[in-house]
Write an enzyme that holds these catalytic residues in place. Structure first.
Site, short mmCIF file in Angstrom:
data_model
loop_
_atom_site.label_atom_id
_atom_site.label_comp_id
_atom_site.label_asym_id
_atom_site.label_seq_id
_atom_site.Cartn_x
_atom_site.Cartn_y
_atom_site.Cartn_z
N ASP A 109 40.10 35.25 47.86
CA ASP A 109 40.60 36.31 46.99
C ASP A 109 42.03 36.65 47.36
O ASP A 109 42.30 37.24 48.40
CB ASP A 109 39.70 37.55 47.14
CG ASP A 109 40.02 38.64 46.12
OD1 ASP A 109 40.95 38.45 45.32
OD2 ASP A 109 39.34 39.68 46.14
N ASP A 163 47.88 32.07 36.86
CA ASP A 163 46.73 32.82 37.33
C ASP A 163 45.57 31.89 37.64
O ASP A 163 44.99 31.28 36.75
CB ASP A 163 46.31 33.86 36.28
CG ASP A 163 45.13 34.71 36.72
OD1 ASP A 163 45.10 35.07 37.91
OD2 ASP A 163 44.26 35.01 35.89
#
Length: 400
Positions: free
Chosen positions: A92, A272
């Site tokens: 993450d 992204d």
């Protein structure tokens, strides 16, 4: 930026979260809407701003753009303790707490030490709470961190099938997550402190695969793996256009075919890793559909081509910082061997470019998602507020 040191890299598995193309597209568009609203920004500009005004910040709100709403997730096997127990952790970049215990329980060893502090973190569609420990964390043979702060979950929601999270964002994002409100030195911070890495950046390499659940990527801490690149990495500064500027935002032109049919010009958007498809502003998407002759498939929600149309499909050209990156015809289609995973028909040709859901000129004209990024080497340089791209041996692959 230094050259590659082999042991600074950790292999990862890429998983598409959606069970059907319509679900993938819905997740991507929902994520895009959050980004368009500037929710939970996680680019270098947002990190630096948070650092400036940290004293007014208290923990993480829910509903953010993060790993729990990502269309694509990346997991790595990380060791905790001595001897190490291996945990499957979500990588993450948008959060910084590392924690275990969601699925496999935490195994205490001689290096485990409870600090007695409580840990609570909320994500977009998940959360965990538990106790802070310090322990030895082994990311790879030469990425071993002693006395790393980790959370040990007593409760966790939204993390089925994984054991926790490897948080690689900046330390500022841990503010308010541990009782006492102190910042928690992150995995990356401690790698810096130990002199293991010298740059606040990560490099991501993908090898396009035609099977799900395979080891098909590599995350490199603090350096560029030049063995995975063809030519130099081209760096561009983060765009100044909002809301893209608050994420990993860049400016780019997009054209179809070598004759230069323009789809976007001087447009701001983002790269992204958490978006599955290549999303284009509605007007650019419609121009692309017209140029390719593709039709919208009602079953999947994706554009489709006939075999004859695919033979005529031209490359897309992305001009970023004066460098042109070519997304070949083969790179523009979903891997045909994986059609069944998105509810598609065997052998049918589905395009990976889709409609962002808003017109261009609003500060988020594109999202270069996984479908784009798996054909290039990408660098996310927080320290210098820039994004880097390079071609790889798989840029021109015909695997799809």
């Amino acid at each position: 930026m230094s050259n590659f040191v082999a042991s600074r890299s950790v292999p990862f598995v890429t998983r598409v979260a959606g069970r059907h193309a319509k679900d993938i597209l819905a997740r991507d568009r929902a994520r895009a809407q959050k980004i368009a609203q500037g929710i939970n920004p996680h680019g270098p500009a947002a990190f630096h701003e948070l650092r400036r005004r940290r004293h007014g910040h208290h923990g993480h709100g829910s509903g953010g753009v993060d790993v729990t709403d990502a269309g694509v997730t990346y997991t790595a096997s990380v060791g905790v303790g001595s001897p190490a127990t291996q945990y499957t952790l979500l990588i993450d970049t948008g959060h910084s707490n590392t924690w275990v215990g969601a699925d496999q329980a935490y195994t205490r060893t001689s290096t485990s030490k409870s600090t007695g502090q409580s840990v609570n973190v909320s994500y977009g569609s998940g959360s965990f709470s538990g106790t802070e420990y310090t322990d030895t964390v082994t990311i790879s043979d030469a990425l071993v961190i002693e006395k790393q702060s980790i959370g040990v979950a007593s409760t966790a929601q939204g993390f089925q099938g994984v054991d926790g999270i490897l948080g690689i964002g900046p330390a500022d994002l841990t503010d308010g997550t541990v009782s006492g409100n102190q910042l928690v030195p992150t995995v990356t911070d401690n790698l810096f402190a130990q002199g293991t890495i010298e740059n606040d950046s990560i490099g991501i390499f993908y090898q396009p695969t035609t099977e799900s659940g395979a080891l098909n990527g590599e995350l490199t801490f603090g350096s560029v793996d030049t063995t995975k690149c063809v030519g130099d990495v081209s760096f561009v500064p983060i765009t100044s256009t909002q809301p893209a500027s608050m994420y990993w935002g860049i400016d780019q032109d997009v054209s179809y075919g070598s004759d230069g049919t323009s789809l976007l010009s001087g447009s701001a958007g983002i790269v992204d890793t958490g978006t599955t498809l290549l999303l284009l502003a509605t007007d650019a998407f419609q121009a692309y559909q017209q140029a390719t002759g593709a039709t919208l498939d009602n079953e999947t929600g994706l554009l489709t081509l006939t075999d004859a149309q695919f033979k005529e499909l031209k490359s897309l050209f992305f001009t970023i910082g004066g460098t042109s990156f070519e997304l070949t015809a083969n790179a523009q289609i979903w891997p045909r061997a994986l059609n069944s995973t998105i509810g598609g028909e065997e052998g049918k040709i589905y395009l990976v470019a889709s409609d962002l859901g808003s017109q261009s000129g609003q500060g988020l004209d594109f999202i270069n998602g996984f479908a784009f990024l798996q054909r290039f080497y990408s660098v996310y340089d927080t320290g210098n507020s820039q994004v880097g791209l390079a071609t790889t041996p798989f840029t021109d692959a015909e695997t799809n």
